[in-house]
Design an enzyme around this catalytic site. Structure first.
Site, mmCIF file in Angstrom:
data_model
loop_
_atom_site.group_PDB
_atom_site.id
_atom_site.type_symbol
_atom_site.label_atom_id
_atom_site.label_comp_id
_atom_site.label_asym_id
_atom_site.label_seq_id
_atom_site.Cartn_x
_atom_site.Cartn_y
_atom_site.Cartn_z
ATOM 1 N N ASN A 9 9.613 -24.318 59.051
ATOM 2 C CA ASN A 9 8.581 -23.730 59.915
ATOM 3 C C ASN A 9 7.484 -24.775 60.095
ATOM 4 O O ASN A 9 6.677 -24.994 59.197
ATOM 5 C CB ASN A 9 8.033 -22.455 59.255
ATOM 6 C CG ASN A 9 6.884 -21.856 60.057
ATOM 7 O OD1 ASN A 9 6.598 -22.280 61.173
ATOM 8 N ND2 ASN A 9 6.223 -20.870 59.480
ATOM 9 N N TRP A 10 7.488 -25.406 61.264
ATOM 10 C CA TRP A 10 6.540 -26.507 61.484
ATOM 11 C C TRP A 10 5.115 -26.008 61.685
ATOM 12 O O TRP A 10 4.193 -26.804 61.691
ATOM 13 C CB TRP A 10 6.961 -27.325 62.705
ATOM 14 C CG TRP A 10 8.247 -28.063 62.569
ATOM 15 C CD1 TRP A 10 9.167 -27.962 61.564
ATOM 16 C CD2 TRP A 10 8.770 -29.045 63.477
ATOM 17 N NE1 TRP A 10 10.225 -28.805 61.792
ATOM 18 C CE2 TRP A 10 10.012 -29.480 62.962
ATOM 19 C CE3 TRP A 10 8.320 -29.591 64.675
ATOM 20 C CZ2 TRP A 10 10.792 -30.439 63.603
ATOM 21 C CZ3 TRP A 10 9.100 -30.545 65.324
ATOM 22 C CH2 TRP A 10 10.323 -30.976 64.791
ATOM 23 N N LYS A 11 4.949 -24.721 61.909
ATOM 24 C CA LYS A 11 3.623 -24.159 62.217
ATOM 25 C C LYS A 11 3.015 -24.951 63.388
ATOM 26 O O LYS A 11 3.749 -25.367 64.272
ATOM 27 C CB LYS A 11 2.747 -24.127 60.961
ATOM 28 C CG LYS A 11 3.482 -23.433 59.791
ATOM 29 C CD LYS A 11 2.621 -23.135 58.617
ATOM 30 C CE LYS A 11 3.439 -22.415 57.541
ATOM 31 N NZ LYS A 11 2.669 -22.050 56.363
ATOM 32 N N HIS A 46 5.220 -13.527 60.411
ATOM 33 C CA HIS A 46 4.739 -14.453 59.381
ATOM 34 C C HIS A 46 3.357 -13.996 58.909
ATOM 35 O O HIS A 46 2.572 -13.474 59.687
ATOM 36 C CB HIS A 46 4.672 -15.872 59.950
ATOM 37 C CG HIS A 46 4.427 -16.903 58.897
ATOM 38 N ND1 HIS A 46 3.176 -17.146 58.387
ATOM 39 C CD2 HIS A 46 5.283 -17.717 58.235
ATOM 40 C CE1 HIS A 46 3.272 -18.082 57.449
ATOM 41 N NE2 HIS A 46 4.538 -18.446 57.340
ATOM 42 N N GLU A 77 0.733 -15.568 58.337
ATOM 43 C CA GLU A 77 -0.378 -16.147 59.107
ATOM 44 C C GLU A 77 -0.603 -15.356 60.386
ATOM 45 O O GLU A 77 -1.731 -15.197 60.849
ATOM 46 C CB GLU A 77 -0.099 -17.635 59.399
ATOM 47 C CG GLU A 77 -0.301 -18.468 58.128
ATOM 48 C CD GLU A 77 0.516 -19.734 58.061
ATOM 49 O OE1 GLU A 77 1.059 -20.178 59.096
ATOM 50 O OE2 GLU A 77 0.624 -20.287 56.950
ATOM 51 N N GLU A 133 7.894 -14.168 51.427
ATOM 52 C CA GLU A 133 6.874 -15.199 51.291
ATOM 53 C C GLU A 133 5.612 -14.585 50.690
ATOM 54 O O GLU A 133 4.785 -14.013 51.425
ATOM 55 C CB GLU A 133 6.519 -15.797 52.664
ATOM 56 C CG GLU A 133 7.647 -16.530 53.338
ATOM 57 C CD GLU A 133 7.121 -17.593 54.300
ATOM 58 O OE1 GLU A 133 7.576 -18.742 54.194
ATOM 59 O OE2 GLU A 133 6.254 -17.288 55.136
ATOM 60 N N GLY A 175 1.238 -22.554 51.097
ATOM 61 C CA GLY A 175 0.314 -23.665 51.274
ATOM 62 C C GLY A 175 -0.598 -23.912 50.082
ATOM 63 O O GLY A 175 -1.592 -24.631 50.191
ATOM 64 N N SER A 225 5.370 -22.771 49.248
ATOM 65 C CA SER A 225 5.290 -23.998 48.438
ATOM 66 C C SER A 225 6.648 -24.463 47.922
ATOM 67 O O SER A 225 6.754 -24.951 46.788
ATOM 68 C CB SER A 225 4.285 -23.821 47.290
ATOM 69 O OG SER A 225 2.984 -23.622 47.812
ATOM 70 N N GLY A 252 7.432 -24.672 54.649
ATOM 71 C CA GLY A 252 6.302 -25.051 55.489
ATOM 72 C C GLY A 252 5.973 -26.523 55.310
ATOM 73 O O GLY A 252 6.630 -27.397 55.873
ATOM 74 N N GLY A 253 4.977 -26.813 54.477
ATOM 75 C CA GLY A 253 4.488 -28.186 54.309
ATOM 76 C C GLY A 253 5.584 -29.224 54.083
ATOM 77 O O GLY A 253 5.585 -30.282 54.731
#
Ligand code: 13P
Length: 256
Positions: free
Chosen positions: A9-11, A96, A98, A168, A174, A214, A235-236
């Site tokens: 997930n590149w966000k 998600h 976010e 999640e 994150g 994470s 993610g990251g």
């Protein structure tokens, strides 16, 4: 046996040209394998260049990070399922945390999005997870169950064949503080038993449940070693070709 699924997930990261360069680099690091499915979810604006960089009938699939539930209309700034299909998307992330926390998404709209995705042949990846306050108050199971009820209500066994759930925990996203394998496994088992009760054991056994929050090449080994965890929503660590490729390789060699 469920095939592991790794989703990046590149966000809100990577322009169209950065996406193409990233994918060229990633493809050089990976060997296609039927042992794991891989999905990249770039921002809307990079989907077309990402699709071109992957090439036709790539072993890596394209996914979107969100969609609107209506097929078209006066919804400024929104994108429909058919628009995503035409760009080559096969998956779409829905709900998600976010989107829930920063953009006010609720279970009712998430359910509409899931139905819109299914109607267009997109495989929804539905995100659920508790906040830190909910975990500390011992309300993890009830928070996740409420989200599952809200997002999945009324779906048929046939619908659920293409649905993936991503667990999640909000406190793990994150933060560098991933859930332990034991914590993740406990929630994954309760999600699967929710599916068993609400539908049946065949549906529950076929459904992929991913862990997100994470995930790194360091903790992926332990997380993916559990038969309760069918993959990762990253993610990251998916923004770096080396770390994402390492996570994919762990999934490709798991349960060999
Ligand atoms: P991080 O891997 O950066 O914690 O993000 C997880 C996530 O939100 C994936 O959807």
């Amino acid at each position: 046996m469920r095939t592991p699924l790794i989703v990046g997930n590149w966000k809100m990261n990577k322009t169209a040209s950065e996406a193409a360069a990233f994918i060229r680099d990633l493809l050089e690091r990976l060997t296609p394998s039927p042992k794991a499915d891989v999905v990249l979810a770039p921002p809307f604006t990079s989907l077309e260049s990402a699709g071109k960089a992957l090439g036709p009938s790539s072993w890596i699939s394209l996914g979107a990070q969100n969609l609107h539930w209506d097929p078209q209309g006066s919804f400024t700034g929104e994108v429909s399922a058919s628009m995503l299909r035409e760009l080559g998307c096969r998956y779409v992330i829905v709900g998600h945390s976010e989107r829930r926390l920063l953009f006010g998404e609720r279970d009712e709209t998430i359910q509409k999005k899931v139905r819109a995705a299914l109607a267009q042949g997109l495989a929804p990846i539905i995100c659920v997870g508790e906040s830190l306050a909910e975990r500390e108050a011992d309300k993890t199971k009830s928070a996740v169950t409420t989200q599952l009820n809200g997002g999945l209500a009324g779906l048929t066994q046939q619908d659920l064949v293409t649905v993936t759930i991503a667990y999640e925990p909000v406190w793990a996203i994150g933060t560098g503080r991933a859930a332990t394998t034991e914590q993740a496994v406990a929630v994954h088992r309760s999600i699967r038993s929710f599916m068993e009760t609400g539908w049946n054991s065949t549906t529950a056994a076929a459904m992929r449940i991913l862990y997100g929050g994470s995930v790194t090449p360091q903790n992926a080994e332990s997380l993916l070693a559990s038969e309760a965890i069918d993959g990762a929503l990253v993610g990251g660590a998916c923004l770096n070709p080396d770390s994402f490729a390492r996570i994919v390789r762990i999934a490709q060699t798991r349960r060999a």
